[in-house]
Write a protein that holds these residues in place. Structure first.
Motif, PDB file in Angstrom:
ATOM      1  N   THR A  14      -9.129  -1.111  -0.507  1.00 48.80           N
ATOM      2  CA  THR A  14      -9.455  -0.347  -1.724  1.00 48.80           C
ATOM      3  C   THR A  14     -10.960  -0.123  -1.885  1.00 48.80           C
ATOM      4  O   THR A  14     -11.425   0.191  -2.988  1.00 48.80           O
ATOM      5  CB  THR A  14      -8.931  -1.104  -2.968  1.00 48.80           C
ATOM      6  N   MET A  42      -1.898   4.979  -0.590  1.00 43.38           N
ATOM      7  CA  MET A  42      -2.973   4.524   0.285  1.00 43.38           C
ATOM      8  C   MET A  42      -2.486   4.409   1.726  1.00 43.38           C
ATOM      9  O   MET A  42      -1.308   4.202   1.991  1.00 43.38           O
ATOM     10  CB  MET A  42      -3.509   3.177  -0.200  1.00 43.38           C
ATOM     11  N   VAL A  83      -7.030   8.695   1.399  1.00 48.44           N
ATOM     12  CA  VAL A  83      -5.663   8.245   1.100  1.00 48.44           C
ATOM     13  C   VAL A  83      -4.668   9.109   1.860  1.00 48.44           C
ATOM     14  O   VAL A  83      -5.014  10.160   2.421  1.00 48.44           O
ATOM     15  CB  VAL A  83      -5.377   8.307  -0.416  1.00 48.44           C
ATOM     16  N   HIS A 120       0.820  -1.218   0.000  1.00 48.88           N
ATOM     17  CA  HIS A 120       0.000   0.000   0.000  1.00 48.88           C
ATOM     18  C   HIS A 120       0.850   1.264   0.000  1.00 48.88           C
ATOM     19  O   HIS A 120       0.345   2.356  -0.240  1.00 48.88           O
ATOM     20  CB  HIS A 120      -0.968   0.000   1.199  1.00 48.88           C
ATOM     21  N   LEU A 155      -8.672   2.153 -10.388  1.00 47.76           N
ATOM     22  CA  LEU A 155      -7.431   2.141  -9.612  1.00 47.76           C
ATOM     23  C   LEU A 155      -6.416   1.260 -10.343  1.00 47.76           C
ATOM     24  O   LEU A 155      -6.673   0.097 -10.634  1.00 47.76           O
ATOM     25  CB  LEU A 155      -7.686   1.595  -8.203  1.00 47.76           C
ATOM     26  N   TYR A 212      -0.140   4.489  -6.643  1.00 42.33           N
ATOM     27  CA  TYR A 212      -1.224   4.020  -7.511  1.00 42.33           C
ATOM     28  C   TYR A 212      -1.762   5.202  -8.304  1.00 42.33           C
ATOM     29  O   TYR A 212      -1.594   6.357  -7.919  1.00 42.33           O
ATOM     30  CB  TYR A 212      -2.358   3.401  -6.688  1.00 42.33           C
ATOM     31  N   SER A 251      -2.197   0.021 -10.614  1.00 44.90           N
ATOM     32  CA  SER A 251      -0.875  -0.014 -10.014  1.00 44.90           C
ATOM     33  C   SER A 251       0.083   0.820 -10.841  1.00 44.90           C
ATOM     34  O   SER A 251       0.031   0.856 -12.072  1.00 44.90           O
ATOM     35  CB  SER A 251      -0.380  -1.468  -9.933  1.00 44.90           C
ATOM     36  N   CYS A 300      -2.359  12.578  -2.318  1.00 44.85           N
ATOM     37  CA  CYS A 300      -3.094  12.654  -3.577  1.00 44.85           C
ATOM     38  C   CYS A 300      -2.529  13.810  -4.406  1.00 44.85           C
ATOM     39  O   CYS A 300      -2.484  14.953  -3.934  1.00 44.85           O
ATOM     40  CB  CYS A 300      -4.591  12.863  -3.317  1.00 44.85           C
ATOM     41  N   LEU A 334     -11.470  11.786  -1.998  1.00 46.01           N
ATOM     42  CA  LEU A 334     -10.278  10.967  -2.197  1.00 46.01           C
ATOM     43  C   LEU A 334      -9.141  11.390  -1.266  1.00 46.01           C
ATOM     44  O   LEU A 334      -8.414  10.552  -0.727  1.00 46.01           O
ATOM     45  CB  LEU A 334      -9.839  11.059  -3.659  1.00 46.01           C
ATOM     46  N   ILE A 375     -12.636   3.109  -3.616  1.00 49.56           N
ATOM     47  CA  ILE A 375     -12.890   3.239  -5.056  1.00 49.56           C
ATOM     48  C   ILE A 375     -14.344   2.919  -5.357  1.00 49.56           C
ATOM     49  O   ILE A 375     -14.981   3.573  -6.204  1.00 49.56           O
ATOM     50  CB  ILE A 375     -11.943   2.307  -5.840  1.00 49.56           C
ATOM     51  N   VAL A 384      -5.280   6.735  -9.934  1.00 52.03           N
ATOM     52  CA  VAL A 384      -6.745   6.713  -9.975  1.00 52.03           C
ATOM     53  C   VAL A 384      -7.192   7.475 -11.211  1.00 52.03           C
ATOM     54  O   VAL A 384      -6.858   8.657 -11.375  1.00 52.03           O
ATOM     55  CB  VAL A 384      -7.352   7.333  -8.701  1.00 52.03           C
TER      56      VAL A 384
END
Length: 282
Positions: free
Chosen positions: A256, A251, A228, A201, A273, A205, A275, A231, A224, A259, A207
């Protein structure tokens, strides 16, 4: 019918003393040497010279049987050092292989690459041992290796570190710096295990968020940012009636579900989402 007595008769005697047994062994050795001397003389070889060369292990310049220990050391100690270096190279190569297995994070694992790490460590040790013993051979080795071209593509950047690690261990072992090779390998292995096998985590990632306007965009971003740890907007595409955002996030944990909640918000048409390896092409 008369029977003849045999010329030689072997009789086992349990009552013979240890001294008699030792004398029997000595007599057998003396008889063997005498018979051997007779055979050598029949072949035109001087027995004393031949036996002297046997005691001095056939090395020219050794005239005294008392140097047999020195000759033994000269012949077998280099073999012992080579065997020890190769054994240590094999052990450290297995350790590198183990760390590679535990830290692999690619798409497809290749067991042959791990075996290559072990073989590369041993081969490097063998080559450096040969180079350090002969200057002429070292120059020839440099010329031979300079024409070698490796065309295998290295897909994972971390694989290059493991290749250089194996080569470095082989060189250090062949140079006789065994504590440095062992201690350095342990430290490198621990560093890789700690930093590569960190929690998933904590990895970045992406989004991909599709909204229908400014208000839904601000609401989705605010939601968001609460869910998290970090961001950041990477790109934004605005069309009539549609806004698409690419945001890099970190995260707080492995959950998750945010999402799913983000996709159910008013004005949000989709939330994806993905990777992210840290490289962004935009």
């Amino acid at each position: 019918m008369n029977t003849r007595d045999p010329l030689f008769r072997v009789v086992k005697r349990d009552s013979s003393s240890p001294a008699q047994q030792v004398l029997a062994y000595v007599a057998a050795v003396v008889i063997a040497l005498v018979i051997g001397a007779l055979l050598l003389m029949s072949l035109g070889v001087e027995p004393i010279t031949f036996y002297q060369r046997m005691l001095t292990m056939g090395i020219p310049g050794n005239k005294f049987p008392g140097r047999i220990v020195e000759n033994f050391i000269k012949l077998f100690v280099p073999l012992l050092i080579t065997s020890l270096a190769l054994a240590l190279a094999f052990g450290l190569g297995l350790f590198i292989f183990f760390v590679y297995q535990k830290t692999f994070s690619g798409v497809m694992y290749s067991s042959s690459f791990g075996v290559t790490l072990v073989a590369l460590t041993m081969i490097t040790t063998l080559v450096i041992l040969a180079v350090t013993s002969n200057v002429v051979l070292s120059l020839g080795m440099v010329g031979a290796l300079s024409i070698v071209r490796f065309r295998t593509a290295i897909k994972e950047p971390l694989d290059i570190a493991f290749l250089f690690w194996s080569i470095a261990v082989g060189i250090v072992l062949a140079a006789g710096m065994i504590p440095l090779a062992v201690f350095g390998s342990v430290v490198i292995g621990l560093v890789l295990l700690v930093f590569v096998n960190r929690k998933s985590h904590l990895n970045p990632y992406i989004v991909v968020l599709s909204c229908d306007g400014h208000d839904s965009e601000q609401a989705a971003k605010a939601f968001l940012e609460q869910q998290v740890q970090r961001c950041t907007v990477k790109s934004k595409t605005a069309q009539k009636g549609c806004v698409e955002l690419n945001l890099e996030i970190r995260m707080k944990d492995g959950n998750t579900d945010f999402i799913n909640a983000l996709a159910q918000m008013d004005g949000v048409s989709s939330a994806v989402l993905v990777s992210y390896n840290g490289d962004y092409m935009g």
